[in-house]
Write a protein that holds these residues in place. Sequence first.
Motif, PDB file in Angstrom:
ATOM      1  N   PRO A 117       3.821   1.615  10.256  1.00 62.53           N
ATOM      2  CA  PRO A 117       4.600   2.770   9.836  1.00 62.53           C
ATOM      3  C   PRO A 117       3.659   3.968   9.741  1.00 62.53           C
ATOM      4  O   PRO A 117       2.442   3.821   9.926  1.00 62.53           O
ATOM      5  CB  PRO A 117       5.088   2.373   8.443  1.00 62.53           C
ATOM      6  N   SER A 118       4.195   5.135   9.463  1.00 63.17           N
ATOM      7  CA  SER A 118       3.337   6.284   9.206  1.00 63.17           C
ATOM      8  C   SER A 118       2.475   5.983   7.971  1.00 63.17           C
ATOM      9  O   SER A 118       2.912   5.308   7.047  1.00 63.17           O
ATOM     10  CB  SER A 118       4.188   7.535   8.987  1.00 63.17           C
ATOM     11  N   ALA A 119       1.242   6.515   7.971  1.00 66.31           N
ATOM     12  CA  ALA A 119       0.248   6.122   6.953  1.00 66.31           C
ATOM     13  C   ALA A 119       0.326   7.007   5.708  1.00 66.31           C
ATOM     14  O   ALA A 119      -0.671   7.579   5.265  1.00 66.31           O
ATOM     15  CB  ALA A 119      -1.150   6.163   7.563  1.00 66.31           C
ATOM     16  N   ASN A 120       1.529   7.102   5.145  1.00 65.23           N
ATOM     17  CA  ASN A 120       1.740   7.877   3.922  1.00 65.23           C
ATOM     18  C   ASN A 120       2.365   6.973   2.868  1.00 65.23           C
ATOM     19  O   ASN A 120       2.879   5.902   3.188  1.00 65.23           O
ATOM     20  CB  ASN A 120       2.698   9.048   4.190  1.00 65.23           C
ATOM     21  N   ARG A 121       2.329   7.410   1.592  1.00 59.71           N
ATOM     22  CA  ARG A 121       3.112   6.716   0.569  1.00 59.71           C
ATOM     23  C   ARG A 121       4.585   6.889   0.920  1.00 59.71           C
ATOM     24  O   ARG A 121       4.980   7.885   1.522  1.00 59.71           O
ATOM     25  CB  ARG A 121       2.824   7.319  -0.811  1.00 59.71           C
ATOM     26  N   ALA A 137       0.832  -1.220   0.000  1.00 62.70           N
ATOM     27  CA  ALA A 137       0.000   0.000   0.000  1.00 62.70           C
ATOM     28  C   ALA A 137       0.856   1.256   0.000  1.00 62.70           C
ATOM     29  O   ALA A 137       0.518   2.260  -0.614  1.00 62.70           O
ATOM     30  CB  ALA A 137      -0.937  -0.006   1.210  1.00 62.70           C
ATOM     31  N   LYS A 138       1.980   1.208   0.700  1.00 64.26           N
ATOM     32  CA  LYS A 138       2.840   2.395   0.801  1.00 64.26           C
ATOM     33  C   LYS A 138       3.841   2.504  -0.350  1.00 64.26           C
ATOM     34  O   LYS A 138       4.417   3.567  -0.573  1.00 64.26           O
ATOM     35  CB  LYS A 138       3.651   2.341   2.109  1.00 64.26           C
ATOM     36  N   GLY A 139       4.103   1.376  -1.042  1.00 62.00           N
ATOM     37  CA  GLY A 139       5.227   1.358  -1.978  1.00 62.00           C
ATOM     38  C   GLY A 139       6.522   1.498  -1.205  1.00 62.00           C
ATOM     39  O   GLY A 139       7.449   2.183  -1.610  1.00 62.00           O
ATOM     40  N   HIS A 175      13.741  12.676   3.035  1.00 58.57           N
ATOM     41  CA  HIS A 175      12.698  11.838   3.619  1.00 58.57           C
ATOM     42  C   HIS A 175      11.682  12.807   4.159  1.00 58.57           C
ATOM     43  O   HIS A 175      11.988  13.964   4.378  1.00 58.57           O
ATOM     44  CB  HIS A 175      13.323  11.023   4.761  1.00 58.57           C
ATOM     45  N   TYR A 176      10.487  12.350   4.423  1.00 58.63           N
ATOM     46  CA  TYR A 176       9.499  13.218   5.055  1.00 58.63           C
ATOM     47  C   TYR A 176       9.327  14.514   4.252  1.00 58.63           C
ATOM     48  O   TYR A 176       9.327  15.608   4.795  1.00 58.63           O
ATOM     49  CB  TYR A 176       9.924  13.577   6.492  1.00 58.63           C
ATOM     50  N   SER A 177       9.214  14.392   2.926  1.00 55.40           N
ATOM     51  CA  SER A 177       9.238  15.587   2.076  1.00 55.40           C
ATOM     52  C   SER A 177       7.873  15.949   1.511  1.00 55.40           C
ATOM     53  O   SER A 177       7.120  15.078   1.107  1.00 55.40           O
ATOM     54  CB  SER A 177      10.156  15.349   0.869  1.00 55.40           C
ATOM     55  N   LEU A 230       5.292  12.934   3.033  1.00 57.13           N
ATOM     56  CA  LEU A 230       5.070  13.495   4.366  1.00 57.13           C
ATOM     57  C   LEU A 230       4.174  12.597   5.202  1.00 57.13           C
ATOM     58  O   LEU A 230       3.167  12.096   4.707  1.00 57.13           O
ATOM     59  CB  LEU A 230       4.303  14.796   4.217  1.00 57.13           C
ATOM     60  N   SER A 231       4.484  12.486   6.486  1.00 54.71           N
ATOM     61  CA  SER A 231       3.600  11.737   7.386  1.00 54.71           C
ATOM     62  C   SER A 231       2.284  12.485   7.550  1.00 54.71           C
ATOM     63  O   SER A 231       2.249  13.713   7.544  1.00 54.71           O
ATOM     64  CB  SER A 231       4.258  11.578   8.754  1.00 54.71           C
ATOM     65  N   PRO A 232       1.182  11.732   7.732  1.00 54.41           N
ATOM     66  CA  PRO A 232      -0.130  12.358   7.911  1.00 54.41           C
ATOM     67  C   PRO A 232      -0.400  12.688   9.379  1.00 54.41           C
ATOM     68  O   PRO A 232      -0.105  11.894  10.263  1.00 54.41           O
ATOM     69  CB  PRO A 232      -1.104  11.275   7.446  1.00 54.41           C
TER      70      PRO A 232
END
Length: 332
Positions: A148-152, A61-63, A238-240, A156-158
């Motif tokens: 993990p954080s629920a982002n691709r 889901a995240k890739g 990261h986290y961009s 950026l983390s949600p």
Amino acid sequence: MTEPSEPSFSTEVQPADAPGALGQAAGLLAQGHLVALPTETVYGLAADARSPDAVARIFEAKGRPADNPLIVHVDSVGMARDCVAAWPSAAEKIAEQFWPGPLSLVLPKAVTVPDIVTAGGATVAVRCPAHPVMRGVLAKCGFPLAAPSANRSNRLSPTRAEHVVDQLGGRIPLVLDGGACDLGIESTVLDLTGDTPTLLRPGMISLGQLQAVLGGVVSAKLSAGIGPLKSPGLLPRHYSPRAKLVVCGDLTAALGQAGEATHVIARKSSPNAWPSERWHRLPDDPDGFARELYDTLHRCDRLGAETILVQALPSAPDWAALHDRLNRAAGT
Ligand code: TXA
Ligand code: MG
């Protein structure tokens, strides 16, 4: 790199306090499905940590690259101890002081933790979260949740349910909406597997707070070069956000050269000539700034920002985790 799966769900967004919502989430998780839900740091994308098939769905889901290990969320020290092969006194002291809370501990993994969770590694990160929704779901499940954080991957983390839907809508069956996350940046990650406790990722629990409990704690930057890169979250970019982010020591000079699609994040109000819809004022304290930072970066992306100028942060130690995240978002 794992290629992201094609959208195949109609994603339901449930208020976390709706009757039966936590039970619905626990039911899906017990069947090996994914659920996004709030924690006190950022939204997580949870799966049954005992099930390799369920955990594989997170990577799809995240890739997410298969070599990036996941944090296992537990509801107690007892559940944490079931996930690790050793529970040193440093872990006991830290857990006593900071759990439940925004701190992940890296320890030798128990044989029962599937390899896919730890990306094949011999260590596992465990965290006991404080958020009542995450705690409620853990209590109903009775098993640990890899999340993990629920982002691709690499995005950026949600910190709000709508950020999750933007990135993972159609790829997961359920998002529990618990409103905005209190802290707003990801947990502190502390590695307790070496001779000296090592801070792998700074967070709102600071190096100083850890040192006060444990004595010597080193930051991974100081130990860089000693061993292989231990945490992919330490990669420079990261986290961009999608926009190019630039941290500006001299914001006034930067504004003079700024174009149309430039947004500003600052801890002061805008000069009169600057359009207010492209100026985002954040609180001038680390807690308030952290709470609003990702939401503001997500908003800049949504508004079509090409460049985001961020007023440089104070150098005081309590801003350290925010320096870290801005530098990663800027790719510097
Ligand atoms: O606040 C948080 O930690 C959030 C919420 C959902 O709990 N989770 C989160 O997970 O940020 P994630 O996967 O986005 O970031 C986990 C970080 C990554 O940088 C990963 O490389 C590192 O922790 N990590 C996980 N297991 C590790 C291990 N065994 N050794 C070293 N680093 C590890
Ligand atoms: Mg992440």
